[in-house]
Scaffold this motif. Structure first.
Motif, PDB file in Angstrom:
ATOM      1  N   HIS A 164       0.858  -1.181   0.000  1.00 36.10           N
ATOM      2  CA  HIS A 164       0.000   0.000   0.000  1.00 36.10           C
ATOM      3  C   HIS A 164       0.896   1.234   0.000  1.00 36.10           C
ATOM      4  CE1 HIS A 164      -3.490   2.318   0.039  1.00 36.10           C
ATOM      5  NE2 HIS A 164      -4.292   1.309   0.368  1.00 36.10           N
ATOM      6  N   LYS A 209      -0.023   4.345   0.183  1.00 36.71           N
ATOM      7  CA  LYS A 209      -0.520   5.498   0.959  1.00 36.71           C
ATOM      8  C   LYS A 209       0.511   5.922   1.995  1.00 36.71           C
ATOM      9  CE  LYS A 209      -3.950   4.498   3.959  1.00 36.71           C
ATOM     10  NZ  LYS A 209      -3.457   4.598   5.351  1.00 36.71           N
ATOM     11  N   THR A 236      -8.004   1.059  -3.315  1.00 34.70           N
ATOM     12  CA  THR A 236      -8.610   0.267  -2.241  1.00 34.70           C
ATOM     13  C   THR A 236      -9.817   0.930  -1.566  1.00 34.70           C
ATOM     14  OG1 THR A 236      -7.054   1.139  -0.582  1.00 34.70           O
ATOM     15  CG2 THR A 236      -6.431  -0.900  -1.698  1.00 34.70           C
ATOM     16  N   ARG A 270     -16.120  -0.553   8.459  1.00 42.40           N
ATOM     17  CA  ARG A 270     -15.895   0.661   7.682  1.00 42.40           C
ATOM     18  C   ARG A 270     -16.643   0.409   6.375  1.00 42.40           C
ATOM     19  NH1 ARG A 270      -9.725   2.719   6.796  1.00 42.40           N
ATOM     20  NH2 ARG A 270      -9.615   0.903   5.408  1.00 42.40           N
ATOM     21  N   GLN A 315     -11.647  -7.948  -1.615  1.00 34.21           N
ATOM     22  CA  GLN A 315     -10.729  -7.312  -0.661  1.00 34.21           C
ATOM     23  C   GLN A 315     -11.268  -7.496   0.752  1.00 34.21           C
ATOM     24  OE1 GLN A 315      -8.622  -3.347  -1.004  1.00 34.21           O
ATOM     25  NE2 GLN A 315     -10.282  -2.655   0.311  1.00 34.21           N
ATOM     26  N   TYR A 369      -9.841  -6.308   4.389  1.00 32.47           N
ATOM     27  CA  TYR A 369      -8.781  -5.636   5.155  1.00 32.47           C
ATOM     28  C   TYR A 369      -9.296  -5.336   6.560  1.00 32.47           C
ATOM     29  CZ  TYR A 369      -5.480  -2.152   6.788  1.00 32.47           C
ATOM     30  OH  TYR A 369      -4.562  -1.468   7.545  1.00 32.47           O
ATOM     31  N   GLN A 422      -4.691  -4.177  13.160  1.00 31.88           N
ATOM     32  CA  GLN A 422      -3.262  -4.012  12.828  1.00 31.88           C
ATOM     33  C   GLN A 422      -2.410  -3.725  14.060  1.00 31.88           C
ATOM     34  OE1 GLN A 422      -2.300  -4.875   9.911  1.00 31.88           O
ATOM     35  NE2 GLN A 422      -4.381  -5.010   9.123  1.00 31.88           N
ATOM     36  N   GLY A 439      -4.739  -7.625   4.376  1.00 33.53           N
ATOM     37  CA  GLY A 439      -3.613  -7.731   5.308  1.00 33.53           C
ATOM     38  C   GLY A 439      -2.793  -6.460   5.357  1.00 33.53           C
ATOM     39  N   GLY A 440      -2.153  -6.241   6.505  1.00 37.58           N
ATOM     40  CA  GLY A 440      -1.301  -5.067   6.680  1.00 37.58           C
ATOM     41  C   GLY A 440      -0.039  -5.456   7.424  1.00 37.58           C
ATOM     42  N   THR A 441       0.709  -4.464   7.842  1.00 40.94           N
ATOM     43  CA  THR A 441       1.982  -4.700   8.525  1.00 40.94           C
ATOM     44  C   THR A 441       1.786  -5.498   9.815  1.00 40.94           C
ATOM     45  OG1 THR A 441       2.828  -2.687   7.553  1.00 40.94           O
ATOM     46  CG2 THR A 441       3.996  -3.494   9.504  1.00 40.94           C
ATOM     47  N   GLN A 446      -1.480  -6.426   1.342  1.00 42.54           N
ATOM     48  CA  GLN A 446      -1.484  -4.990   1.053  1.00 42.54           C
ATOM     49  C   GLN A 446      -0.667  -4.155   2.040  1.00 42.54           C
ATOM     50  OE1 GLN A 446      -5.590  -3.733   1.151  1.00 42.54           O
ATOM     51  NE2 GLN A 446      -6.111  -4.818  -0.726  1.00 42.54           N
ATOM     52  N   ALA A 447       0.243  -4.750   2.774  1.00 46.95           N
ATOM     53  CA  ALA A 447       0.943  -3.997   3.827  1.00 46.95           C
ATOM     54  C   ALA A 447       1.623  -2.743   3.281  1.00 46.95           C
ATOM     55  CB  ALA A 447       1.989  -4.897   4.479  1.00 46.95           C
ATOM     56  N   GLY A 448       1.698  -1.714   4.121  1.00 45.83           N
ATOM     57  CA  GLY A 448       2.293  -0.449   3.688  1.00 45.83           C
ATOM     58  C   GLY A 448       3.293   0.129   4.666  1.00 45.83           C
ATOM     59  N   SER A 449       2.918   0.152   5.952  1.00 45.55           N
ATOM     60  CA  SER A 449       3.725   0.875   6.946  1.00 45.55           C
ATOM     61  C   SER A 449       5.079   0.235   7.235  1.00 45.55           C
ATOM     62  CB  SER A 449       2.954   0.976   8.265  1.00 45.55           C
ATOM     63  OG  SER A 449       1.741   1.639   8.065  1.00 45.55           O
ATOM     64  N   TYR A 465       3.622   1.230  15.337  1.00 50.14           N
ATOM     65  CA  TYR A 465       3.810  -0.149  14.877  1.00 50.14           C
ATOM     66  C   TYR A 465       4.918  -0.860  15.642  1.00 50.14           C
ATOM     67  CZ  TYR A 465       0.719  -1.646  11.179  1.00 50.14           C
ATOM     68  OH  TYR A 465      -0.372  -2.124  10.501  1.00 50.14           O
TER      69      TYR A 465
HETATM   70  C1  PLP Z   1      -7.208  -0.972   2.668  1.00 54.70           C
HETATM   71  C2  PLP Z   1      -5.861  -0.918   3.277  1.00 54.70           C
HETATM   72  N1  PLP Z   1      -4.965  -1.866   2.947  1.00 54.70           N
HETATM   73  C3  PLP Z   1      -3.713  -1.857   3.452  1.00 54.70           C
HETATM   74  C4  PLP Z   1      -3.298  -0.866   4.332  1.00 54.70           C
HETATM   75  C5  PLP Z   1      -1.877  -0.887   4.818  1.00 54.70           C
HETATM   76  O1  PLP Z   1      -1.768  -1.242   6.109  1.00 54.70           O
HETATM   77  P1  PLP Z   1      -0.485  -0.930   7.005  1.00 54.70           P
HETATM   78  O2  PLP Z   1      -0.040   0.451   6.692  1.00 54.70           O
HETATM   79  O3  PLP Z   1      -0.997  -1.061   8.355  1.00 54.70           O
HETATM   80  O4  PLP Z   1       0.527  -1.926   6.621  1.00 54.70           O
HETATM   81  C6  PLP Z   1      -4.199   0.120   4.714  1.00 54.70           C
HETATM   82  C7  PLP Z   1      -3.797   1.146   5.696  1.00 54.70           C
HETATM   83  O5  PLP Z   1      -4.515   1.949   6.181  1.00 54.70           O
HETATM   84  C8  PLP Z   1      -5.507   0.110   4.166  1.00 54.70           C
HETATM   85  O6  PLP Z   1      -6.412   1.052   4.495  1.00 54.70           O
END
Ligand code: PLP
Length: 368
Positions: free
Chosen positions: A39, A41, A82, A142, A170, A172, A177, A217-219, A234-237, A245
């Protein structure tokens, strides 16, 4: 240039730590037998997205259409949006992406019949077919359609509508998290999607409506999804690893998550020294977001950051040796990387004490 020569406040990324985080997550996801669709973002930069793809990611996620536009312009060719969109302007912008980049892949997340009907209408008129991914409720309450009959109906609606196709599902669970403790977090993450996977095997597979892709999935939760049929994470952080975290624990420690290293920092200057035990720095809430707690000072024990409002941060001496002097620079580790990064136009890339590059944060402010 040296880091100490930067004007402040400024955002920094430790290049070696970021690269290591990219490699570590890619390796962990490979070991789980899954694919990574990071991700973006968290960083909003096509330069960093390309690095993640070069390391093995199959594509990227963006939260908003504005971010998708920035990433496509930067040459990123496989993008999952997303967050659902609504309104004619937004739908037309989605269609424009398809028209402008016919060889790229864009997948739009939706959770309602109206999305399907309206996007289908616009797509048909433009002569394109928009890939739709259905978001399901997986505990966060959400967006997301309920698993069961509502999901089945939505799949059927996509299948029966011209101009759109069914890309997948999807799920999430954002609310999980930051659950403390590795085993507890993984347990809750698996529970949150059990009904989805049961529904897929018991209802969707026999009807030949099982999704080709399941994304989520996320971090915090990625490790829970081994052996489940998630196709991508989809992890991002993990890229920057913020203080919030770091506090969730990992497989070795209940208190700390050392899977990834903190790579995002803010450099700030002491602009006032009103008392022995108080300093004021030039980084307030317009630099450092505090929605997930206060930032921490790097390599400094006994000093606490308190917000002093939009432009000021206050450092308190709780115990220990002393506070930085007026004019001295300090480095802070953000509590929440996504919302901190979105306050800056540029990220200075640092190695050791040197600034080796600067990257524009092109998706900054593109929450449209
Ligand atoms: C839909 C979705 N997927 C993935 C993520 C990424 O998660 P993280 O940053 O906790 O790894 C987010 C973060 O807000 C999200 O909203």
């Amino acid at each position: 240039m040296k880091i100490s020569q930067l004007d402040t406040p400024a955002l920094l990324v430790d290049l070696d730590k970021m690269n290591q985080n990219i490699e570590t997550m890619q390796q962990r996801i490979n070991d789980l037998g899954l694919m990574l669709r990071p991700h973006t973002k968290a960083h909003k930069s096509p330069i960093i997205a390309q690095r993640q793809i070069d390391a093995g990611a199959k594509g990227i996620c963006v939260a908003k259409l504005g971010e998708a536009e920035v990433m496509a312009e930067g040459g990123i060719s496989d993008i999952l949006i997303t967050t659902p969109i609504a309104g004619e302007k937004k739908i037309q912008r989605l269609i424009n992406l398809y028209l402008k980049y016919p060889d790229f892949r864009f997948i739009q997340v939706i959770d309602h019949h109206d999305h399907v009907a309206k996007i289908g209408q616009f797509a048909l008129k433009a002569g394109v077919c928009v890939e739709l991914m259905i978001e399901v409720e997986s505990g966060q309450q959400r967006c997301g359609v309920d698993v069961g009959e509502p999901l089945l109906e939505l799949i059927r609606a996509i299948k029966n509508t011209q101009g759109v196709s069914y890309a997948g599902i999807q799920a999430y669970s954002g609310h999980l998290q930051h659950v403390k403790g590795y085993a507890e977090r993984n347990h809750q993450a698996r529970n949150a999607v059990t009904s989805l996977f049961n529904f897929i095997s018991e209802v969707l597979e026999p009807k030949e409506l099982a999704p080709e892709m399941i994304s989520g999935g996320g971090t915090g939760t990625y490790a829970a999804y081994q052996d489940l049929s998630f196709s991508e994470i989809q992890a991002g952080s993990y890229l920057f690893m913020d203080a919030a975290y770091q506090a969730i624990g990992d497989e070795h420690s209940h208190l700390e998550n050392n899977q990834f290293s903190p790579a995002l920092k803010v450099i700030s200057t002491v602009i006032s020294a009103p008392t022995e035990k108080r300093r004021v720095i030039d980084a307030g809430m317009k630099c450092l977001s505090i929605d997930l707690g206060m930032p921490k000072l790097e390599h400094t024990e006994g000093v606490r950051y308190q917000t002093g409002g939009d432009e000021h941060g206050i450092l308190h001496l709780e115990d220990g040796e002393g506070l930085p002097k007026l004019g001295q620079k300090v480095i802070l580790l953000p509590s929440h990387c996504d919302t901190t990064l979105n306050n800056f136009d540029t990220i200075y890339v640092v190695q050791g004490e040197n600034v080796v590059d600067e990257w524009p944060i092109l998706g900054r402010g593109r929450s449209d």
